[in-house]
Structure formats: structure tokens, C-alpha cells
Enzyme design. Sequence first.
Site, mmCIF file in Angstrom:
data_model
loop_
_atom_site.group_PDB
_atom_site.id
_atom_site.type_symbol
_atom_site.label_atom_id
_atom_site.label_comp_id
_atom_site.label_asym_id
_atom_site.label_seq_id
_atom_site.Cartn_x
_atom_site.Cartn_y
_atom_site.Cartn_z
ATOM 1 N N ARG A 105 43.961 75.276 83.139
ATOM 2 C CA ARG A 105 44.171 74.397 84.378
ATOM 3 C C ARG A 105 45.561 74.612 84.558
ATOM 4 N NH1 ARG A 105 46.401 68.512 84.761
ATOM 5 N NH2 ARG A 105 46.366 68.124 86.615
ATOM 6 N N HIS B 189 50.908 69.500 92.333
ATOM 7 C CA HIS B 189 51.582 68.941 90.991
ATOM 8 C C HIS B 189 52.874 68.489 91.343
ATOM 9 C CE1 HIS B 189 50.401 68.456 86.653
ATOM 10 N NE2 HIS B 189 51.692 67.827 86.759
ATOM 11 N N GLU C 191 47.844 63.105 89.792
ATOM 12 C CA GLU C 191 48.360 62.016 89.633
ATOM 13 C C GLU C 191 49.318 61.273 90.647
ATOM 14 O OE1 GLU C 191 50.864 62.138 85.873
ATOM 15 O OE2 GLU C 191 49.068 62.347 84.651
ATOM 16 N N ASN D 195 43.798 61.766 83.344
ATOM 17 C CA ASN D 195 44.609 61.925 82.438
ATOM 18 C C ASN D 195 44.817 60.967 81.757
ATOM 19 O OD1 ASN D 195 44.944 64.746 83.739
ATOM 20 N ND2 ASN D 195 46.964 64.149 84.554
ATOM 21 N N TYR E 103 46.817 59.122 78.660
ATOM 22 C CA TYR E 103 48.063 59.374 77.447
ATOM 23 C C TYR E 103 47.986 58.018 76.543
ATOM 24 C CZ TYR E 103 49.522 63.499 79.369
ATOM 25 O OH TYR E 103 49.667 64.875 79.950
ATOM 26 N N GLU F 18 44.145 66.168 81.460
ATOM 27 C CA GLU F 18 45.388 65.976 80.382
ATOM 28 C C GLU F 18 45.054 64.982 79.375
ATOM 29 O OE1 GLU F 18 49.066 65.651 82.400
ATOM 30 O OE2 GLU F 18 48.463 66.815 83.930
HETATM 31 C C1 FCB Z 1 51.656 63.866 83.250
HETATM 32 C C2 FCB Z 1 51.717 64.966 83.985
HETATM 33 C C3 FCB Z 1 52.272 66.258 83.332
HETATM 34 C C4 FCB Z 1 52.865 65.927 82.314
HETATM 35 C C5 FCB Z 1 52.468 64.922 81.457
HETATM 36 C C6 FCB Z 1 53.156 64.625 80.022
HETATM 37 O O1 FCB Z 1 51.924 62.582 83.624
HETATM 38 O O2 FCB Z 1 50.892 65.027 84.810
HETATM 39 O O3 FCB Z 1 52.852 66.925 84.220
HETATM 40 O O4 FCB Z 1 54.364 65.615 82.704
HETATM 41 O O5 FCB Z 1 52.429 63.907 81.871
#
Ligand code: FCB
Length: 445
Positions: free
Chosen positions: A78, A122, A167, A293, A295, A348
Amino acid sequence: MTDSIRFPANFTWGVATSAFQIEGAADADGKGPSIWDTFSRNPANIKDGTNGDVACDHYNRYREDVALIASLGVDAYRFSMAWSRVQPAGKGAWNEKGFDFYKRLLDELDARGIASHLTLYHWDLPQGLQIDGGWMSRDTAHRFADYAHEVARRFGDRLATIATHNEPWCTANLGYGNAQFAPGVADKKQAIQVSHHLLLSHGLAMQSMRATNTEADLGIVLNLWTADPATDSEADRKLAALEWANSNEWFLDPLFKKRYPELSLQAHGANAPDIQEGDFDIIAQPIDFLGVNYYRREVMSAEDPPRKPVGGIGFTDMGWEIYPQGLTELLVKMKDEYPNLPPVYITENGMAAVDVVEDGQVADNQRIEYVRTHLETMKAAMDHGVDVRGYFLWSLMDNFEWNSGYAKRFGIVYVDYATQQRIPKASALWYRDFLAAQQRQRQAA
Ligand code: FCB
């Protein structure tokens, strides 16, 4: 053990990057400036005073980088296209040399049997469009649809998926809400209006790409998180509900329910966006996939100072709580709230760590544990019936982490920026072995 978890045979395994974070070659071959070139060239905006001029020099090293990707045994890659590389001003003339770079990259990926998953935006808006008003201007949404059409027309038969935005929450809230990201505006009302224009541009781009009859699956990538109350108090629970509405439903509701969440609209009051008749019909075009995404989660507290997340497993080098079970909770909740949810890719997931090279090796065991536990919680969501089709680890290699510069390392491959040497970390070797085990299971099945 994760190794023994059986994922579907057609599950897509990949790694992810984005153009501005790795390409460098900021002015090469006719590329126009983007808002991130402008923003990062002001050292005051970036924590370590660096910029994206060289980054990982991927523009010149893409062959070696694709070889690296192939060495991991992934199915897919990707990456994003830098709009101002292929259309320097964001409108008008196309730049053939820019398109040629992506053609050569696709050739290289094709030759190694790696499927390409492209993101159109992006975060690197052509500076020329920023001068015209950027995402505060409705017209930018139409320029984006033109760009999307041209990319789908040229490359649509070579791409597995095309995502419009990465995002949009960040573009709106960090770019326009608190000035942490380009273009560096801090104005809540503008941030909310921008989020609407981003969604509109997504819908317009879906329409313009569909008109090319591309066979690529088309969708959008959102950053989503769960929000938990810090305590059981009513105030904390209310805040958590508002956070879920503002961050997730604000984007999911227009896409799947043709509306904005009432809770957010009430909270925004006079900052609510200008919406024109028919906008929701455009935004809610059917999409083939949703990129997620993931995290971290958010813990909401009404106390002053607010209660911090407990961080049972710890925090990453970004200060983000490591919370794998949030991925299961998020996906299951989405499935319940949106019966028309399309297939999902985790586009992500990964962590920043303080990685050091010792004897030519990087022992990033915490990252292995992070990925391993998130694969488990992703699988748990699949077992609950969520249709997850693939997983992309962020990131292939260390890169320019936006306003953190090069100080935060997310890669499974270490980059020595002085020499541009790539050194696979322990996590890269682990991922490779994990994928090889999956491959053996596929063959045995
Ligand atoms: C996300 C972004 C990516 C990277 C990660 C850590 O928010 O999409 O570009 O910065 O975080």
C-alpha cells in the site's frame, strides 16, 4: 501462538507507506510543491527541524525497496501517489515524468507478483490548490475528482484497490483544527467545514473513477479508535460517547447513513458545516472496501487534570497506549452500527519504538509483540463475523513521521538516514517467517 492462527487462504498481507514520507525528490522531474513541502520547510513546524526533501530517497531507490518488500513475502504493498508529482499545480497540465515514476514502480511490483493498493491523497495537497483556498474551497473537491479520474483511467487495470483519502480526520483536525499538520491552520469551524469538503471530494472521486470502468476496488481509509470512559461517572461516559461520534461516526455516518451524527452536530453548534442539497447522496456512493487504520484507543475523562489511560501493556514512543483488544471492539461495534459495512482492510497498524542498531541488528521485540497481539485481536473480530480481507503493517521502513520528523521510527526496516542503508529489524524477520508459515498453511489446505 499467532503462527498457528489460520487466516483465510485469500487473505491479503502487506506493508504500507505514503509518498511524502518516503519519496524525497521534492523538486525532481517537474514535481510541484505540496503543502507538506511548504509546511515542513519551516523548521519551527517539525519537532526535529527536518523536512521531506530527501526522506528515504525512495524516488531513486524504488527498485531496491520493492526487492525488500518482496523479500518479506507479502502479497501486497500500500502506497500513495503524490498529486503534485503528476499534476504539479493540482489542476491543468499532467506531468508525464511524474506518472512515469509510478508506472515504473508498478512494473517493478508486478514483476514480483505484488498487488498494488494505491491511496490518492495521503495529505500532500498541491500548493497551487492551497493558494486557491485548499480544502476550505468546495472547488478543491472537484479538482480532486479530476485527478482521481485520470489516475483510474491510466492505472485502473493495474491496481487492486484505490483509496480516495487517507485519514480525513487528520487532514481536517490536525491540518485545520490545531495546526499540527499542513497547512497549519487552527480554527475549529474551518476544520469541520474541511471535513465535509473531504467527504464530498471522496464521493465525487468515486463517481469519476467509476466512470472509467476500472476494475480496481474503490474505497476510503479512515483512522478509527474506540473511546472508553476513564471512570464510570456519567460525565466520563458522555465524553466517551461524544468522542466516538466526533471521530468515527462523523465519517462513517455520511458514508453509510447519509447524515452527520446528531450528538456531534449539537456539540458543534454554530461550527456545523455548510452542506448543499444532494451532498449526502454524493458522499454515500457505494464503496467496495473500507480501510481502517488502528493504532490506539482514547480514554475520556472530565476531571482536571484528566485521568490518563492506564496503559496495561505500555505506551509506544509516540506516547500512544498499546491496546490490542480495541481492534476487536472497534470492528465489532462498526459491524453492529453499520449493517451495510463493506469488506474491511486494516490498512495501517504498527508502532513507533526507540530502535537502535547493535551489531548490525535491531532487536525491536516490543514491535513484534504489538503486531502479534493485534493480529490476534483482528482475527477475533473476524471470528465475530467482521469481513476483514487484509492487513497492512505500518510501516515498511522508518520514514518522515510528519511533525515528528525522523525522530519517530515506525518501520520494520531500519533506515540509516546518513547512508540510506536499509536494515531489516527483528520484526521484519518475524513478519517474513509468520507469512511463510501462513503460506505453508495455504498450500497444505
Ligand atoms: C497515520 C498516518 C501514517 C503514519 C501513521 C503513524 O495516522 O496515516 O502516515 O504517520 O499514522
